[in-house]
Write an enzyme that holds these catalytic residues in place. Structure first.
Site, PDB file in Angstrom:
ATOM      1  N   GLY A 124      18.362 -18.680  26.054  1.00 24.25           N
ATOM      2  CA  GLY A 124      18.600 -20.116  25.940  1.00 24.25           C
ATOM      3  C   GLY A 124      17.714 -20.945  26.852  1.00 24.25           C
ATOM      4  N   ARG A 267      -6.147  -3.895  -9.114  1.00 27.37           N
ATOM      5  CA  ARG A 267      -6.404  -5.081  -9.932  1.00 27.37           C
ATOM      6  C   ARG A 267      -7.819  -5.044 -10.493  1.00 27.37           C
ATOM      7  NH1 ARG A 267      -4.786  -9.149 -13.256  1.00 27.37           N
ATOM      8  NH2 ARG A 267      -5.656 -11.186 -12.686  1.00 27.37           N
ATOM      9  N   GLU A 362       7.362 -18.747  22.241  1.00 25.30           N
ATOM     10  CA  GLU A 362       7.001 -17.996  23.447  1.00 25.30           C
ATOM     11  C   GLU A 362       5.629 -18.430  23.976  1.00 25.30           C
ATOM     12  OE1 GLU A 362       8.146 -13.952  23.848  1.00 25.30           O
ATOM     13  OE2 GLU A 362       9.668 -14.092  22.290  1.00 25.30           O
TER      14      GLU A 362
END
Length: 383
Positions: A124, A267, A362
């Site tokens: 917190g 692909r 962060e």
């Protein structure tokens, strides 16, 4: 890339990948759509040691070094970054704060539970008005006899609605960053409320919350560290947290690489696999380069921690490069996939959504540059 890995480190990485391929990868898109990871996976992760890494066996952990921790965070980031956040916040930010700064009683009370994930923690720090400027947060803790009474609000708190304990940073004096103190607050305390934040761009399966503290009373034994040392505790803890974010971003880049190579081989356009096209190979080569460079920066930081050497600037460099590389790699992976990359049939769109926040939390990319710049010049741009 297995440079310098021990047999034990390699074995843990293989174990982690095998587990996550079975238990997480098949479900990650459903968790993303439901905006909730199935918490039944948490005790399974704990049984493999994810939550106990770097926590000593004496406190219920599995011990281990930070290179292994970095490998674990990478595999979690590759599988589902929402899981990485659960682990790195609970056992990383909260658990390692207790390990480094807690009393013996606090360690005995919380570390075995965090290491076994029978309890989760949240960190917190961030508030509606203070993100990068954490030293000026406004939540208050007032001494009342042998107790402290906490009031305030926290924002964007990972694990907030799942946590059993919140590491709350609150102001105990008006002396700027030196006026902050840390407290271990049980989330069931009267006056403590967590409200879920939903409809996020990414990390949708991870619980993110707003915390409200109104007259929350805790004993002085809940104080973590000395009065006025909260800011230093937070900043020191975030240095190690940046390793976890960087390593998780390496996992995102690696996932983008693997998905792009597989798709480009399968692909076909103009009668041949798109992997044979020069510009597709250019995109894949860029992702591959970012994966190796980000991984080595993360490993260097982990190795510095293991050797007991200063690592803060290395953590900032790893976090800065890896988070920006994750966004870049996910963008390139979508380009390789073309229109198919824009829908959830392939993982690359989720990788991009999850990667975008990594440059923010962060410590933003801009904050990391200021930390690096201060280290190079000896002059702080923060004041």
């Amino acid at each position: 890339m297995d440079l310098s890995l021990t047999e034990e480190q390699q074995a843990f990485r293989d174990l982690a990948r095998d587990f996550l391929e079975r238990e997480a990868v098949p479900h990650r898109m459903r968790w993303d759509h439901d905006e909730a990871v199935d918490l039944a996976i948490v005790p399974k992760m704990a049984a493999l040691g994810f939550f106990g890494l770097t926590i000593p066996e004496a406190y219920g952990g599995v011990g281990g070094d930070y290179v292994t921790y970095s490998l674990a965070m990478e595999e979690l980031g590759r599988a589902d970054s929402a899981l990485r956040g659960i682990v790195s916040v609970s056992s990383g930010l909260v658990g390692k704060s207790i390990l480094d700064h807690g009393t013996e009683e606090q360690k005995q009370e919380w570390l075995p539970r965090l290491a076994s994930a029978t309890a989760l923690g949240c960190f917190g720090l961030t508030e509606p008005g203070t993100g990068s400027d954490a030293g000026n947060l406004t939540s208050r803790a007032v001494r009342d006899g042998s107790d402290w009474v906490l009031d305030g609000q926290k924002l964007f708190i990972t694990n907030g609605t799942w946590a059993d304990v919140a590491l709350v940073f609150a102001r105990t004096s008006d002396d700027g960053p030196r006026g902050l103190t840390a407290f271990l607050v049980p989330t069931g305390s009267p006056g403590f409320e967590a409200r879920a934040i939903t409809n996020k761009l990414g990390l949708r399966g991870q619980a993110t919350a707003e915390l409200f503290l109104s007259g929350v009373r805790v004993p002085d034994s809940a104080r973590l560290g000395e009065v006025g040392r909260g800011f230093k505790i937070a900043m020191g803890t975030l240095d190690k947290g940046r390793l976890a974010v960087a390593s998780g971003c390496v996992g995102i880049v690696q996932g983008c690489l693997e998905a792009s190579v597989a798709y480009a081989r399968e692909r076909t356009q103009f009668g041949k696999p798109i992997a044979s096209f020069q510009l597709v190979q250019d995109l894949i080569a860029g992702i591959s380069l970012d994966a190796d460079a980000a991984r080595l920066l993360a490993w260097r930081c982990a190795d510095l921690i293991d050797r007991g050497e200063p690592f803060g600037v290395a953590a900032s460099k790893a976090k800065l490069f890896a988070s920006e590389a994750a966004v870049r790699a996910a963008n390139n992976a979508i380009q390789v996939h073309g229109g198919a990359g824009y829908v959830d049939d392939f993982p690359v769109a989720k990788y991009l959504r999850d990667a975008r926040v990594m440059t923010l939390y962060e410590g933003t990319s801009q904050i990391q540059k200021l930390i690096i710049g201060r280290a190079e010049t000896g002059i702080s741009a923060f004041s």
